[in-house]
Motif scaffolding. Structure first.
Motif, short mmCIF file in Angstrom:
data_model
loop_
_atom_site.label_atom_id
_atom_site.label_comp_id
_atom_site.label_asym_id
_atom_site.label_seq_id
_atom_site.Cartn_x
_atom_site.Cartn_y
_atom_site.Cartn_z
N THR A 43 45.20 22.27 52.01
CA THR A 43 44.47 23.53 51.90
C THR A 43 43.06 23.24 51.40
O THR A 43 42.88 22.53 50.40
N PHE A 44 42.07 23.77 52.11
CA PHE A 44 40.67 23.56 51.75
C PHE A 44 40.08 24.86 51.19
O PHE A 44 40.37 25.94 51.69
N TYR A 45 39.27 24.73 50.19
CA TYR A 45 38.62 25.88 49.56
C TYR A 45 37.11 25.73 49.70
O TYR A 45 36.55 24.64 49.52
N PHE A 46 36.46 26.85 50.04
CA PHE A 46 35.02 26.85 50.25
C PHE A 46 34.38 28.05 49.55
O PHE A 46 35.04 29.06 49.30
N GLN A 47 33.12 27.91 49.24
CA GLN A 47 32.33 29.08 48.86
C GLN A 47 32.23 29.99 50.08
O GLN A 47 32.37 29.55 51.21
N ALA A 48 31.97 31.25 49.82
CA ALA A 48 31.90 32.23 50.92
C ALA A 48 30.75 31.88 51.88
O ALA A 48 29.66 31.53 51.45
N PHE A 49 31.05 31.99 53.17
CA PHE A 49 30.02 31.82 54.19
C PHE A 49 29.38 33.17 54.48
O PHE A 49 30.03 34.22 54.39
N THR A 50 28.12 33.15 54.86
CA THR A 50 27.42 34.38 55.26
C THR A 50 27.36 34.52 56.77
O THR A 50 27.12 35.61 57.29
N ALA A 83 36.00 24.86 57.94
CA ALA A 83 34.66 25.37 57.65
C ALA A 83 34.09 26.11 58.86
O ALA A 83 33.49 27.18 58.71
N ARG A 84 34.29 25.55 60.06
CA ARG A 84 33.78 26.21 61.26
C ARG A 84 34.46 27.55 61.49
O ARG A 84 33.82 28.53 61.90
N ARG A 85 35.77 27.61 61.23
CA ARG A 85 36.48 28.88 61.41
C ARG A 85 35.97 29.94 60.44
O ARG A 85 35.67 31.06 60.84
N LEU A 86 35.83 29.57 59.17
CA LEU A 86 35.34 30.53 58.18
C LEU A 86 33.91 30.96 58.48
O LEU A 86 33.56 32.15 58.35
N TRP A 87 33.09 30.00 58.88
CA TRP A 87 31.70 30.32 59.23
C TRP A 87 31.64 31.25 60.43
O TRP A 87 30.88 32.22 60.44
#
Length: 241
Positions: A43-50, A83-87
């Motif tokens: 599971t990867f955690y990221f800051q929110a993408f805009t 990251a690409r999916r969240l972005w």
């Protein structure tokens, strides 16, 4: 005589290869990773993408770094895929939400125009012979209003489906964010909206041969006019239609 040979990979005290420091290769929004709920998953955690950032891409240098293990490359690939999916989801929301709000009154205008056209056509069953031409004027006005409404909605539908298509191209199959979900998040129900595949709006087809709203309307109008011509011919008065 001894010679010192630099090792391609750092070793620990036991002589085992040390994993490389991946901090320089993580995405700037990366926070941490941890074992997932199922064995072998992460599971990867990221800051929110805009959605305004550049599309996340794993740095090529990581694949040329001989200190990076195969497993670490696999983890980096997974990190950037997430990251690409969240972005892409953030970008879709940012771009589609204003268009969805703009499309709502256009869809409402279309539904009113469509219903009015059906009502005007139905009035022919109650129209006396001497008033058909007046009713035909009402019909052509209703057709023009419906065409305008259908065209306006198709125009914005083309943009909405383009955004959805761009997001689908970024994420793995079946991981796309549906427009209806984006709409639901802002309190809109678009389940009745006529949104088709983006290529249906961009490929060249004869009017009536496609799946756009304007195509369906064109065919409906043709059917209505064919019915009027049939009745006029049977009545022996082709001038009525």
């Amino acid at each position: 005589m001894t010679r010192t040979i630099p090792l391609p990979h750092p070793l620990d005290d036991s002589g085992l290869r040390l994993p490389a420091d991946l901090s320089q290769y993580h995405h700037s929004h990366f926070v941490r990773s941890e074992p997932g709920a199922w064995e072998g998953t992460v599971t990867f955690y990221f800051q929110a993408f805009t959605g305004q950032e550049e599309e996340p891409q794993a740095p090529g240098a990581a694949y040329g770094d001989r200190s990076v293990t195969r497993e670490q490359r696999r983890l980096l690939a997974g990190e950037y895929q997430v990251a690409r999916r969240l972005w892409s989801e953030a970008r879709l929301r940012r771009q589609a939400v204003p268009l969805l709000r703009e499309a709502l009154p256009l869809w409402q205008t279309w539904t009113v125009a469509r219903a009015h056209l059906a009502d005007v056509f139905a009035e022919f069953w109650k129209t006396a012979d001497g008033h058909w031409r007046a009713q035909l004027l009402k019909l052509t006005d209703a057709e023009a209003a419906a065409r305008s409404a259908a065209s306006a909605f198709d125009t914005i539908a083309r943009e909405l489906t383009r955004l959805a298509h761009e997001q689908e191209c970024v994420v793995p199959e079946d991981e796309d964010l549906p427009l209806r979900e984006v709409a639901r998040e802002i309190g809109l129900d678009i389940s009745e909206w006529h949104l088709v595949w983006h290529e249906d709006y961009t490929r060249h087809v004869w009017l009536g041969d496609g799946d756009r709203l304007t195509d369906h309307l064109h065919n409906d109008i043709d059917s209505q006019r064919a019915r009027l011509r049939q009745v006029a011919a049977l009545a022996g008065d082709p001038n009525n239609a």
